[in-house]
Write a protein that holds these residues in place. Structure first.
Motif, PDB file in Angstrom:
ATOM      1  N   TYR A   1     -90.224 -20.190  -3.855  1.00 32.24           N
ATOM      2  CA  TYR A   1     -90.203 -21.178  -4.930  1.00 32.24           C
ATOM      3  C   TYR A   1     -89.735 -20.581  -6.234  1.00 32.24           C
ATOM      4  O   TYR A   1     -89.147 -21.242  -7.068  1.00 32.24           O
ATOM      5  N   VAL A   2     -90.002 -19.277  -6.393  1.00 32.71           N
ATOM      6  CA  VAL A   2     -89.584 -18.629  -7.637  1.00 32.71           C
ATOM      7  C   VAL A   2     -88.068 -18.652  -7.745  1.00 32.71           C
ATOM      8  O   VAL A   2     -87.493 -18.999  -8.784  1.00 32.71           O
TER       9      VAL A   2
ATOM     10  N   SER B   1     -86.834 -22.204  -8.437  1.00 29.24           N
ATOM     11  CA  SER B   1     -87.089 -22.605  -9.822  1.00 29.24           C
ATOM     12  C   SER B   1     -86.094 -21.934 -10.745  1.00 29.24           C
ATOM     13  O   SER B   1     -85.572 -22.547 -11.676  1.00 29.24           O
ATOM     14  N   LYS B   2     -85.817 -20.663 -10.475  1.00 37.73           N
ATOM     15  CA  LYS B   2     -84.861 -19.940 -11.323  1.00 37.73           C
ATOM     16  C   LYS B   2     -83.501 -20.615 -11.261  1.00 37.73           C
ATOM     17  O   LYS B   2     -82.825 -20.789 -12.270  1.00 37.73           O
TER      18      LYS B   2
ATOM     19  N   ILE C   1     -83.518 -23.790 -13.302  1.00 35.91           N
ATOM     20  CA  ILE C   1     -83.459 -23.528 -14.741  1.00 35.91           C
ATOM     21  C   ILE C   1     -82.052 -23.109 -15.139  1.00 35.91           C
ATOM     22  O   ILE C   1     -81.518 -23.532 -16.162  1.00 35.91           O
TER      23      ILE C   1
ATOM     24  N   ILE D   1     -80.041 -26.245 -15.332  1.00 41.47           N
ATOM     25  CA  ILE D   1     -80.397 -27.038 -16.503  1.00 41.47           C
ATOM     26  C   ILE D   1     -79.792 -26.413 -17.755  1.00 41.47           C
ATOM     27  O   ILE D   1     -79.222 -27.101 -18.599  1.00 41.47           O
ATOM     28  N   ASN D   2     -79.876 -25.083 -17.839  1.00 34.21           N
ATOM     29  CA  ASN D   2     -79.341 -24.421 -19.024  1.00 34.21           C
ATOM     30  C   ASN D   2     -77.845 -24.597 -19.152  1.00 34.21           C
ATOM     31  O   ASN D   2     -77.312 -24.765 -20.237  1.00 34.21           O
TER      32      ASN D   2
ATOM     33  N   SER E   1     -77.399 -27.942 -20.642  1.00 31.53           N
ATOM     34  CA  SER E   1     -77.882 -28.053 -22.020  1.00 31.53           C
ATOM     35  C   SER E   1     -77.039 -27.264 -22.991  1.00 31.53           C
ATOM     36  O   SER E   1     -76.893 -27.643 -24.135  1.00 31.53           O
TER      37      SER E   1
ATOM     38  N   ASP F   1     -95.211 -16.013 -11.557  1.00 33.83           N
ATOM     39  CA  ASP F   1     -94.064 -15.544 -12.330  1.00 33.83           C
ATOM     40  C   ASP F   1     -94.172 -15.996 -13.793  1.00 33.83           C
ATOM     41  O   ASP F   1     -93.898 -17.145 -14.117  1.00 33.83           O
TER      42      ASP F   1
ATOM     43  N   LEU G   1     -90.761 -17.171 -15.557  1.00 41.53           N
ATOM     44  CA  LEU G   1     -90.317 -18.488 -15.104  1.00 41.53           C
ATOM     45  C   LEU G   1     -91.137 -19.596 -15.766  1.00 41.53           C
ATOM     46  O   LEU G   1     -90.610 -20.588 -16.259  1.00 41.53           O
TER      47      LEU G   1
ATOM     48  N   GLN H   1     -90.225 -20.080 -19.376  1.00 40.85           N
ATOM     49  CA  GLN H   1     -88.969 -20.822 -19.518  1.00 40.85           C
ATOM     50  C   GLN H   1     -89.215 -22.312 -19.293  1.00 40.85           C
ATOM     51  O   GLN H   1     -88.670 -23.166 -19.986  1.00 40.85           O
TER      52      GLN H   1
ATOM     53  N   LEU I   1     -88.478 -25.353 -21.836  1.00 44.24           N
ATOM     54  CA  LEU I   1     -87.584 -26.444 -21.438  1.00 44.24           C
ATOM     55  C   LEU I   1     -88.250 -27.801 -21.595  1.00 44.24           C
ATOM     56  O   LEU I   1     -87.627 -28.770 -22.012  1.00 44.24           O
TER      57      LEU I   1
ATOM     58  N   LEU J   1     -86.549 -30.710 -23.656  1.00 46.37           N
ATOM     59  CA  LEU J   1     -86.166 -31.965 -23.018  1.00 46.37           C
ATOM     60  C   LEU J   1     -87.337 -32.927 -23.041  1.00 46.37           C
ATOM     61  O   LEU J   1     -87.711 -33.510 -22.035  1.00 46.37           O
TER      62      LEU J   1
END
Lengths: 598, 106
Positions: free
Chosen positions: A581-582, A585-586, A589, A592-593, A596, B87, B90, B93, B97, B101
Motif C-alpha cells: 500500500y505504501v 500511495s506514493k 501522490i 496528484i502532484n 497540481s 510510513d 507518506l 504528504q 495534500l 485540495l
C-alpha cells in the motif's frame, strides 16, 4: 378512467399531425339506414372523443359486426387503428376502417366539444393567455434575470432565423455577417457563373448560410462586409445541404433579384460571433462527405508538401493533428489555406466547414479553401483545452504512448514501477491501433470472471512438452488442429474473460493459466472436473469467492477486425494483487502532484 | 472510534482547530505524569493529556490519537496502535495534500 383516453389526440387528428393509435371514446353512436338501388345499407355514425374534443365519424361497413355483437357500444373506449379524414358538406368526418375495442364504459368522459377550424384559433388564444399569466406569475417576487440574447424582446417586425420557412414570404431578418467567401467561378452546362456564400448570425445566436449567384454576387459583394449588420428581406429559402454546409440550420437563403439589403446601425442585440461547433468525438458519428464544425487544438503541424491529384494537378497539403482532451484526429489542410497557415504555438481553433473523410478505417477531416478558421475563440471550452494543454495534456499522451509501446512481454519485469494508466486510455489513445501491440499498467479491480454456458473457462490442451495448443477429441485420441499432435488425455488450461474495472472504464481481458490459478486458487483440471460432474454449486463458489480483487494489471492490447468492424482485444498478461500500500500511495501522490503542479 | 468530523492534522495545522476534535498520528515520546509527548510527522511535538483514558496503555511506538485540542495540548479521547512500519513521510504528504485540495477532502 380519463387517463386512458389519449390526451390531445383529436386536435392532432384534425390537423393531420402524427398520432399513433389513440384511445378514444365512442359517444352518440347511431344506426343509419340508406336505400341504394334496392339495397339497404346500414351504417353506424358516431362521435369519437378524447375527453376534451370530438370529431364526427362513420364506421366502414366491415366494422358493423363489432357493433352488432356489442364489441363497440356507446361510451366504449376504442383504439383507433386506421382511418381517413374527409370533408363532407364543410364538416370534417373520420371514416374509420380499423379499430380495436379497449373497454366498455358507462358514461361520457368530460364535456367534449366538436373540434373545428375555429376551435383551433380559440385554442391558440387561450394558450397565449395562459402563457402570459404564467410569465407574470414568475416575474413577480423574482429578481430580474440577466437578459440574454434569447429573452430580449424582438424588434418589431423582425423574424428570427430559426422561424424562417418556405411558407412565409414576408420576412425581414436582422443579422451580422460573420463570414464571406470569395466569389467563385464555375462552369455548368457550358455556361459560366459565379457563386458566393455568406454566414449570418442573428440576435438569438443562430447561424444560417446565404448563397447568391451571378449578377447578385457582384451586386451584394459590394454591400455585404464581414462583421457588419444588415436588415435583409426577400429571398428564396431552401433546405440546407450538409454536403456543402456545416451550418446547423434547416434552411439556406438564396439572395435573388427580390432581395433587399440595408445597413443596420442599431447592432447592440446582435452577437459579434456565433460559436457553433462540435466536439472531435462527433466526427466518428458523421458520415463521410459531410461537413462539420469542430473545436480543437493544433497539436502537431506538418510541413507544406506537394501532392499530385488524380487529375494530375499539383496540390499543396499540410498534415496536422487536431486534438482535445479525449482524442486526436488527422486534419489535412489543402491549397491556399495550407500555404497561409503555419499554426505556430499550438493555437486552439474552431474549424468551420471541414470535410469528414476516412483513410485506412480511421476517420479524418480535411480543410480546403471553403473552411473558416477561428483562432483562439473566446469561449470556456477553448480555455479548458488550452489549460489541459499547458498542464502537459497533449504531451502526456505522447509520453505514455512512447513508454508503453514496444515493451515486450517478458523483458519488462519492472512494469510495476510504471505510471498507472486509466483503462479509458485504451480507447482515448487508440492503443493497439498501430502495428505492434501496446501495453498499459493499470490499478484495477477484477469484478467478474465469466463462467457461464456461453463462456467456457478452460480448454483442453496438448500435453506435448511446451505445447499448449487446443486439442479436440477425434475418435479415441485428442488432436491439435494447429500443432497436429496426438495425445491420449488432454490437460486443461484456463482462458476465461475477466472483467477489469477502474474509475474511468471497464474492459474484458482474456487471462491465461498461471494468472487464473493464482486468482482462483484452483487448477483448471479441478474446475473442469467439477463442471463435468455437475457440481455447479462448488463450481460457482470458486468464481464468486475470487472477486472483487484489487490489483495491478499489465494489459496487452491489440486490434482485430470482425465483419468489417475493428475492436480491441485485451490480454491480462500479469496481475499482482495490491499488497504494498505504501508504494501505491506514493504513486497516487506522484500523480496528484503532477496534475497540481500545473 | 467514530468521530465523523475529526480531520487528520499535523502540528502545523493544529492552531486552526482550537477546541475542536482532531486526529494526530505520531511517535510516542517521554511521559510526564498523565501526559505523553507525541512527535508528529512534520517534525513537531504535542503534549497529549491522557487523564481521561488512563486505563489503556499504548502498545505500539506509533499511535493515532483522537482528541480535543485546547490550551496547547491534546486531550485524549481514544487512541489506536499503529504498525511500526507506518510510513511517516507518506502520511505527512497526504495530510498536506488534503489541505491543498480542501474541496475534495472537506
Amino acid at each position: 378512467m380519463t387517463s386512458q383516453l389519449t390526451d390531445g389526440s383529436i386536435p392532432k387528428i384534425f390537423k393531420n399531425e402524427e398520432c399513433v393509435h389513440p384511445i378514444l371514446q365512442v359517444t352518440d353512436l347511431e344506426e343509419t339506414h340508406s336505400k341504394n338501388k334496392d339495397e339497404e345499407t346500414v351504417r353506424y355514425r358516431l362521435k369519437l372523443s378524447d375527453g376534451k374534443f370530438y370529431l364526427l365519424a362513420t364506421l366502414n361497413r366491415q366494422l358493423n359486426e363489432m357493433v352488432i355483437n356489442e364489441e363497440i357500444k356507446n361510451f366504449s373506449f376504442i383504439k383507433l387503428l386506421n382511418y381517413q379524414k374527409t370533408v363532407i358538406k364543410n364538416t370534417d368526418f373520420l371514416l374509420v376502417s380499423n379499430l380495436e375495442s379497449v373497454s366498455t364504459e358507462t358514461a361520457k368522459i368530460g364535456e367534449p366539444t366538436q373540434f373545428t377550424n375555429e376551435t383551433e384559433e380559440n385554442e391558440i388564444e387561450i394558450e397565449k393567455e395562459q402563457e402570459q399569466e404564467q410569465e407574470q406569475e414568475q416575474e413577480t417576487g423574482k429578481e430580474q434575470e440577466q437578459t440574454t440574447f434569447k429573452t430580449q424582446p424582438l424588434e418589431t417586425g423582425i423574424t428570427l432565423l430559426r422561424n424562417l420557412n418556405t411558407y412565409n414570404k414576408n420576412w425581414k431578418i436582422k443579422v451580422r455577417v460573420t463570414n464571406k467567401t470569395e466569389p467563385k467561378i464555375y462552369n455548368k452546362n457550358g455556361k459560366q457563373g459565379q457563386v458566393m456564400y455568406v454566414t449570418l448570425v442573428d440576435s438569438n445566436g443562430d447561424e444560417m448560410r446565404a448563397t447568391m449567384f451571378n449578377d447578385n454576387v457582384t451586386k451584394f459583394n459590394k454591400v455585404l462586409q464581414v462583421s457588419k449588420c444588415y436588415y435583409i428581406s426577400g429571398g428564396m429559402l431552401k433546405p440546407a445541404d450538409r454536403r456543402f454546409s456545416s451550418i446547423q440550420s434547416d434552411y439556406e437563403i438564396n439572395f435573388n433579384n427580390y432581395t433587399t439589403i440595408t445597413l443596420c446601425t442599431n447592432t447592440s442585440d446582435l452577437p459579434k460571433e456565433a460559436y457553433h461547433y462540435k466536439k472531435l468525438s462527433e466526427i466518428e458519428k458523421t458520415q463521410n462527405g459531410m461537413k462539420i464544425d469542430v473545436l480543437g487544438i493544433i497539436a502537431e503541424v506538418g510541413e507544406l508538401i506537394e501532392v499530385k491529384s488524380r487529375t494530375g494537378m499539383q496540390l499543396k497539403k499540410r498534415e496536422c493533428i487536431l486534438a482535445d482532451q479525449y482524442m486526436r484526429i488527422s486534419c489535412n489542410f489543402w491549397g491556399e489555406i495550407a500555404e497561409k497557415n503555419t499554426f505556430p504555438d499550438n493555437p486552439v481553433i474552431i474549424l468551420k466547414g471541414a470535410n469528414v473523410g476516412e483513410y485506412l478505417n480511421k476517420k479524418n477531416i480535411s480543410a480546403s479553401s471553403s473552411v473558416r478558421i477561428i483562432l483562439d475563440p473566446e469561449i470556456n471550452e477553448a480555455q479548458e483545452i488550452r489549460d489541459w494543454w499547458y498542464r502537459g495534456g497533449g504531451k502526456k499522451n505522447q509520453e505514455q504512448l512512447g513508454k508503453t509501446i514496444g515493451k515486450s512481454f517478458s523483458s519488462n519485469t519492472n512494469w510495476i514501477e510504471n505510471d498507472r494508466d486509466p483503462l479509458s486510455n485504451i480507447l482515448n489513445l487508440n492503443l493497439g491501433g498501430g502495428e505492434k501491440a501496446d501495453y498499459i499498467t493499470s490499478k484495477v479491480t477484477i469484478t467478474h470472471i465469466l463462467h457461464d454456458e456461453n463462456n467456457p473457462v478452460c480448454y483442453p490442451s496438448c500435453t506435448f512438452e511446451n505445447c499448449t495448443k487446443k486439442v479436440t477429441l477425434q475418435g479415441s485420441h485428442w488432436v491439435g488442429e494447429k500443432c497436429n499432435h496426438r495425445v491420449q488425455k488432454p490437460n486443461y488450461r484456463y482462458n476465461p474473460k475477466i472483467r477489469l474495472s477502474d474509475s474511468s472504464s471497464s474492459i474484458y481481458a482474456t487471462a491465461f493459466n498461471q494468472i487464473c490459478e493464482d486468482i482462483l486458487g484452483a487448477k483448471a483440471e479441478h474446475i473442469e472436473t467439477l463442471k463435468q460432474q455437475g457440481r455447479n454449486d462448488e463450481f460457482n463458489e470458486i468464481f464468486n469467492k475470487a472477486v472483487p480483487l484489487e490489483g495491478l494489471a499489465r494489459i496487452r492490447i491489440t486490434e482485430s477486425e470482425y465483419e468489417g468492424k475493428t475492436f480491441k482485444r485485451s490480454i491480462l498478461s500479469s496481475f499482482k494483487p495490491i499488497t504494498d500500500y505504501v508504494l501505491e500511495s506514493k504513486k497516487l501522490i506522484q500523480q496528484i502532484n503532477k496534475i497540481s503542479e500545473n | 472510534m467514530s468521530h465523523p468530523n475529526s480531520p487528520h492534522v499535523t502540528s502545523k495545522y493544529l492552531s486552526n482547530f482550537q477546541g475542536k476534535t482532531v486526529r494526530v498520528i505520531g511517535k510516542v515520546g517521554q511521559k510526564q505524569g498523565t501526559s505523553v509527548l507525541l512527535f508528529t510527522t512534520d517534525n513537531g511535538q504535542i503534549w497529549v493529556d491522557r487523564s481521561n483514558n488512563l486505563q489503556k496503555d499504548y502498545t505500539s511506538p506509533i499511535v493515532e490519537i483522537l482528541g480535543t485540542y485546547q490550551n496547547n495540548s491534546l486531550m485524549e479521547i481514544e487512541f489506536l496502535d499503529l504498525s511500526e512500519n507506518f510510513d511517516f513521510e507518506l502520511y505527512n504528504q497526504m495530510v498536506d495534500l488534503s489541505y491543498q485540495l480542501k474541496d475534495i477532502f472537506f
